[in-house]
Design a protein around this motif. Structure first.
Motif, PDB file in Angstrom:
ATOM      1  N   ASP A   1       3.589  44.624  -1.464  1.00  0.00           N
ATOM      2  CA  ASP A   1       2.132  44.557  -1.340  1.00  0.00           C
ATOM      3  C   ASP A   1       1.792  43.545  -0.255  1.00  0.00           C
ATOM      4  N   LYS A   2       1.400  44.021   0.915  1.00  0.00           N
ATOM      5  CA  LYS A   2       1.120  43.132   2.043  1.00  0.00           C
ATOM      6  C   LYS A   2      -0.067  42.211   1.781  1.00  0.00           C
TER       7      LYS A   2
ATOM      8  N   PRO B   1       0.107  50.468   6.237  1.00  0.00           N
ATOM      9  CA  PRO B   1      -0.356  50.652   4.869  1.00  0.00           C
ATOM     10  C   PRO B   1      -0.057  49.420   4.027  1.00  0.00           C
ATOM     11  N   ARG B   2      -0.901  49.191   3.054  1.00  0.00           N
ATOM     12  CA  ARG B   2      -0.776  47.986   2.223  1.00  0.00           C
ATOM     13  C   ARG B   2       0.466  48.034   1.342  1.00  0.00           C
TER      14      ARG B   2
ATOM     15  N   MET C   1     -10.198  45.135  14.849  1.00  0.00           N
ATOM     16  CA  MET C   1      -9.084  45.470  13.964  1.00  0.00           C
ATOM     17  C   MET C   1      -7.859  44.632  14.316  1.00  0.00           C
ATOM     18  N   GLU C   2      -7.639  44.398  15.605  1.00  0.00           N
ATOM     19  CA  GLU C   2      -6.527  43.542  16.020  1.00  0.00           C
ATOM     20  C   GLU C   2      -6.734  42.115  15.542  1.00  0.00           C
ATOM     21  N   GLU C   3      -7.975  41.606  15.633  1.00  0.00           N
ATOM     22  CA  GLU C   3      -8.272  40.249  15.152  1.00  0.00           C
ATOM     23  C   GLU C   3      -7.996  40.105  13.662  1.00  0.00           C
ATOM     24  N   LEU C   4      -8.299  41.148  12.907  1.00  0.00           N
ATOM     25  CA  LEU C   4      -8.118  41.124  11.452  1.00  0.00           C
ATOM     26  C   LEU C   4      -6.710  41.539  11.029  1.00  0.00           C
ATOM     27  N   HIS C   5      -5.875  41.865  12.004  1.00  0.00           N
ATOM     28  CA  HIS C   5      -4.489  42.294  11.758  1.00  0.00           C
ATOM     29  C   HIS C   5      -4.413  43.576  10.936  1.00  0.00           C
ATOM     30  N   VAL C   6      -5.389  44.438  11.093  1.00  0.00           N
ATOM     31  CA  VAL C   6      -5.431  45.692  10.327  1.00  0.00           C
ATOM     32  C   VAL C   6      -4.182  46.527  10.573  1.00  0.00           C
TER      33      VAL C   6
ATOM     34  N   TYR D   1      -0.546  53.209  -7.336  1.00  0.00           N
ATOM     35  CA  TYR D   1       0.236  53.567  -6.151  1.00  0.00           C
ATOM     36  C   TYR D   1       1.566  54.209  -6.550  1.00  0.00           C
ATOM     37  N   VAL D   2       2.276  53.580  -7.487  1.00  0.00           N
ATOM     38  CA  VAL D   2       3.589  54.086  -7.911  1.00  0.00           C
ATOM     39  C   VAL D   2       3.463  55.509  -8.468  1.00  0.00           C
ATOM     40  N   LEU D   3       2.412  55.762  -9.240  1.00  0.00           N
ATOM     41  CA  LEU D   3       2.236  57.084  -9.841  1.00  0.00           C
ATOM     42  C   LEU D   3       1.898  58.156  -8.803  1.00  0.00           C
TER      43      LEU D   3
END
Length: 129
Positions: free
Chosen positions: A72-73, A56-57, A46-51, A104-106
């Motif tokens: 939106d990341k 949150p996205r 997860m660290e390698e993938l920068h999770v 997401y907004v809703l």
């Protein structure tokens, strides 16, 4: 920790057995259980993938009666404007009214109140989630 803080994950039986033998034969690596090893391996990946940095996205700011700005990341964008209009909702980035940004907004509690108010005024806005 209580059991509710854990989840079960399936692992190939042969792989699990190989890991168990490794843990038993090489205690100097510090793993006492299969779960510890798997948790450490998953955390490192997860660290390698920068999770941790990518979730949150979505984030939101500048909520008002005209819309919401969404970060939106995944897209690396600072802000995406979601507009509330009398004939519906529009995502400026996607150019449509039904996308992941609008979804997401809703889901934002503060937005639900705005949407309900505008719907009461006759605006054709979607139901909130």
């Amino acid at each position: 920790m209580s059991e509710s803080e854990y989840t079960k994950i399936n692992l190939n039986r042969d792989l699990a057995e190989l890991l168990r033998r490794f843990i038993e034969d090489y205690p100097e690596y510090g793993y006492r259980t299969l779960g510890q090893f798997v948790e450490d391996a998953v955390r490192r990946r997860m660290e390698e993938l920068h999770v941790f940095e990518l979730t949150p996205r979505f984030s939101h700011f500048n909520i008002d009666g005209n819309g919401v700005k969404v970060g939106d990341k995944k897209l690396g964008l600072k802000a995406i404007q979601i507009y509330f209009k009398p004939d519906g909702v529009l995502c400026e980035y996607c150019g449509i009214s039904q996308c992941e940004h609008v979804k997401y907004v809703l889901s934002i509690p503060e937005v639900r109140g705005i949407i309900q108010k505008r719907r009461a005024e006759g605006w054709k806005l979607p139901e909130t989630v």
